[in-house]
Design a protein around this motif. Structure first.
Motif, mmCIF file in Angstrom:
data_model
loop_
_atom_site.group_PDB
_atom_site.id
_atom_site.type_symbol
_atom_site.label_atom_id
_atom_site.label_comp_id
_atom_site.label_asym_id
_atom_site.label_seq_id
_atom_site.Cartn_x
_atom_site.Cartn_y
_atom_site.Cartn_z
ATOM 1 N N GLU A 1 2.966 8.239 6.846
ATOM 2 C CA GLU A 1 4.162 8.936 6.365
ATOM 3 C C GLU A 1 5.426 8.284 6.916
ATOM 4 O O GLU A 1 6.424 8.167 6.218
ATOM 5 C CB GLU A 1 4.131 10.415 6.773
ATOM 6 N N GLU A 2 5.337 7.832 8.156
ATOM 7 C CA GLU A 2 6.482 7.177 8.788
ATOM 8 C C GLU A 2 6.814 5.869 8.045
ATOM 9 O O GLU A 2 7.977 5.564 7.793
ATOM 10 C CB GLU A 2 6.120 6.884 10.243
ATOM 11 N N THR A 3 5.763 5.121 7.695
ATOM 12 C CA THR A 3 5.956 3.870 6.944
ATOM 13 C C THR A 3 6.637 4.166 5.605
ATOM 14 O O THR A 3 7.568 3.482 5.200
ATOM 15 C CB THR A 3 4.586 3.188 6.691
ATOM 16 N N LYS A 4 6.163 5.217 4.942
ATOM 17 C CA LYS A 4 6.743 5.565 3.637
ATOM 18 C C LYS A 4 8.225 5.908 3.752
ATOM 19 O O LYS A 4 9.019 5.523 2.912
ATOM 20 C CB LYS A 4 5.993 6.763 3.050
ATOM 21 N N LYS B 1 9.049 -4.200 9.593
ATOM 22 C CA LYS B 1 8.705 -4.912 10.832
ATOM 23 C C LYS B 1 9.765 -4.646 11.906
ATOM 24 O O LYS B 1 9.443 -4.271 13.035
ATOM 25 C CB LYS B 1 8.629 -6.421 10.531
ATOM 26 N N GLU B 2 11.033 -4.771 11.501
ATOM 27 C CA GLU B 2 12.142 -4.591 12.440
ATOM 28 C C GLU B 2 12.150 -3.165 13.007
ATOM 29 O O GLU B 2 12.270 -2.970 14.211
ATOM 30 C CB GLU B 2 13.447 -4.883 11.693
ATOM 31 N N LYS B 3 12.001 -2.171 12.107
ATOM 32 C CA LYS B 3 12.047 -0.767 12.554
ATOM 33 C C LYS B 3 10.879 -0.448 13.477
ATOM 34 O O LYS B 3 11.049 0.243 14.480
ATOM 35 C CB LYS B 3 12.004 0.165 11.333
ATOM 36 N N LYS B 4 9.715 -0.955 13.148
ATOM 37 C CA LYS B 4 8.533 -0.634 13.954
ATOM 38 C C LYS B 4 8.591 -1.339 15.306
ATOM 39 O O LYS B 4 8.209 -0.758 16.328
ATOM 40 C CB LYS B 4 7.253 -1.007 13.198
ATOM 41 N N LYS C 1 0.845 -1.209 0.000
ATOM 42 C CA LYS C 1 0.000 0.000 0.000
ATOM 43 C C LYS C 1 0.871 1.247 0.000
ATOM 44 O O LYS C 1 0.590 2.212 -0.708
ATOM 45 C CB LYS C 1 -0.919 0.002 1.236
ATOM 46 N N SER C 2 1.926 1.195 0.810
ATOM 47 C CA SER C 2 2.809 2.351 0.919
ATOM 48 C C SER C 2 3.508 2.641 -0.412
ATOM 49 O O SER C 2 3.594 3.792 -0.849
ATOM 50 C CB SER C 2 3.836 2.078 2.000
#
Lengths: 170, 167
Positions: free
Chosen positions: B97-100, B158-161, A48-49
């Motif tokens: 935005e953080e995910t992006k 996954k690791e970063k979150k 999605k991103s």
């Protein structure tokens, strides 16, 4: 099946691109494995991103640079066309031969002999011209000597009202 | 005109691949110069768009190998990408935005071939068949590369979150 093998299939599972058997295996594994379920959510979030990445507009500066490419190419092509004109080919051929001759002279190991030969030929040519010039001078002298006699002969011609019997005074 | 139709597509592809704005501009110019010199080789029976993207892809991957881009850092995500508008809630917008940002930086860890395949498929939205034509590879290889790229990015995310949640 191990988690590592299931991970490889998760992306295709989301796109519904698995065989019925593979799909059943993945679904069975997901029912019991929280880690793979989490990874599946992260793959979904990643997709999605990525799909939501905006497309940037091209800057005016870059557009100017891109528009100027064809004209620059064209200008370059014109100058090459001028050099490649068929009418210039004999000149290029002559220039090449001249360059070969000059380099042959400049880099020949026996350059002094060539110089002597050239000098000798120049002198021979010069003396020939001198002889020719001397011959031409003597011929002019002879013509001068005969000029007066020819004039008197012309005066005495009957046709011009002269007396042919009168002898030319020498 | 070719520039009007394709400059945006090529520039975005270069920017997503290189991650640096100035380099992407220079690369786009180089690709168009290459395009003008290669136009005589274009086979009119082939799809022009795919042909141009193949040329761009080859240029970008060759440059990547030549200059070792993977060691370079990418631009800050918000330097050129403006935050998306209209979210259901501000918190959701910030999370998105953080995910992006994580994904944007994670792209640098993908190999050149996987990176290009993911860009074409997931950012530019091309079909697998089109990508196979552009990359001159079998459909199976393309699908496998896309899967590998997504999995790698998802693991980074996954690791970063998880690390952030632990803090």
């Amino acid at each position: 099946m191990k988690c590592e093998n299931i991970e490889e299939l998760l992306s295709a599972y989301l796109e519904d691109d698995l065989s019925p058997e593979e799909k059943r295996t993945v679904e069975k594994h997901l029912k019991t494995c929280q880690s793979c379920n989490d990874l599946l959510s992260f793959i979904e979030e990643t997709n999605k991103s990525l799909a939501d990445f905006p497309q940037l507009e091209v800057s005016e500066n870059l557009l100017d640079r891109l528009y100027s490419i064809p004209s620059r190419k064209k200008k370059l092509k014109v100058s090459f066309d001028f050099l490649l004109r068929p009418s210039l080919q004999p000149i290029f051929a002559a220039a090449t031969i001249l360059m070969i001759m000059i380099s042959f002279y400049l880099f020949h190991p026996d350059r002094n002999t060539i110089n002597k030969t050239i000098n000798r030929q120049v002198h021979l040519g010069y003396s020939k011209i001198e002889r020719l010039y001397a011959n031409a001078e003597s011929f002019t002298g002879h013509l001068g000597a005969y000029k007066d006699k020819i004039l008197v002969s012309l005066k005495n011609m009957k046709l011009l009202g002269g007396n042919e019997d009168q002898k030319v005074k020498t | 005109m070719i520039v009007n139709t394709y400059s945006k597509r090529i520039f975005n592809m270069a920017y997503q691949f290189t991650g640096t704005y100035e380099e992407a501009e220079d690369m786009t110019q180089d690709i168009f110069m290459k395009l003008y010199t290669s136009l005589t080789k274009y086979d009119f029976e082939k799809n022009f768009s795919a042909w141009l993207l193949t040329l761009a892809k080859n240029y970008l991957i060759d440059e990547y190998r030549r200059t070792k881009w993977e060691k370079k850092s990418r631009d800050n995500f918000n330097e050129h990408y403006l935050p998306s508008e209209a979210f259901e809630s501000p918190e959701y917008g910030i999370l998105k935005e953080e995910t992006k940002k994580i994904i944007w930086e994670g792209i640098n860890q993908l190999s050149s071939e996987v990176r290009m395949t993911v860009i074409l498929r997931d950012i530019q939205g091309k079909k697998y068949e089109e990508i196979a034509e552009i990359m001159s590879l079998p459909l199976g290889t393309i699908k496998s590369r896309v899967n590998r790229g997504r999995l790698q990015l998802a693991k980074i995310l996954k690791e970063k979150k998880e690390r952030k949640n632990e803090m």
